[in-house]
Design a protein around this motif. Sequence first.
Motif: not given
Length: 313
Positions: A133, A137, A141-145, A147, A162, A165, A167, A169
């Motif tokens: 993950a 990330t 560069r996802p907007r949403r992850l 896991t 997390a 990261s 982001l 998560w």
Amino acid sequence: MGLAYLRSDADRAAGTGTARVLAREAAGCVRDMAVGLRRGRGAGRVTVPYWMARRFAGAAGTPLDSEALLAFRFATPDRPASVVLRRGQSDLLILWQVFLRRFYELDAVYALDEPLTTLDTVVDLGGNTGLAAAYLTARYRPRRLLTVEPIAESLAVLRRNAELSGLDWIVEPLAVDGREGELEFAVSGFWDTCTAVPAVRELRGSRPHRLENVLARPSRTVPAVTVERLLDKHGIDRVDLLKIDVEGSEAGIFAEARPWMARVARIVMEIHDKYIDGIAVRSTLARAGFHRVPPRVPDPVGFNPVELYIRRA
């Protein structure tokens, strides 16, 4: 203990001699140290090669099995990633797969028709410590992850990754299966091999040389949900990448084509053919409209195939 843990099941089946295995793995260790030197950042230029050497030594002698944490920073083709992991054979193996071999550098590993630069929504089933993950990330560069990881010891490390990261998560302390309920997991200090699939547990248990048996922990029961329930809970209508590494539970998840599969654009999945009916899994994927993307590079010796599938438009 000798060199028992350097020899894969494939080596044993083929009767590959210890000297040949040692030469192959020692050469691989030297290559890994060189890659670590290039891809580590900051102190990682020194510490990554050192821990790749320790991983080799652990496989050749006494396996590493510590929950003390290491911290590294790695380059990806987009931006760096900072991660933590345990000082054990399992986490160092996953580090090698994700940041040195770059299993999830999809353009490089698979013959995609078009470059893949971003992924809006990523779902990671079998999050382990969050190293995959973290790479996804930093790279895409996802907007949403989202896991999912059911084993508490790995989940604690995942939550640390997390935080690192950058982001927010979504982390679920669950297993994912083809049905809901509770699953009994065989647990080991070789953490990435924890499994709820009896066939996997029994076959691995029959091979005392495997690290799952050497580093065995008491089994435990954990809650499980279906993929559909998971996506519905978080309001996810489209998944740009579904990453799956669930130690044989893919057989239940893909026992039949289900409506949730239409929400998924791509699946990257380790298929455990040694233990489950991989042909049935692939047949379900085909019925659900997915086709396999040919690999550009072969899977490493002794590893289950990690395959990429894209749903036809």
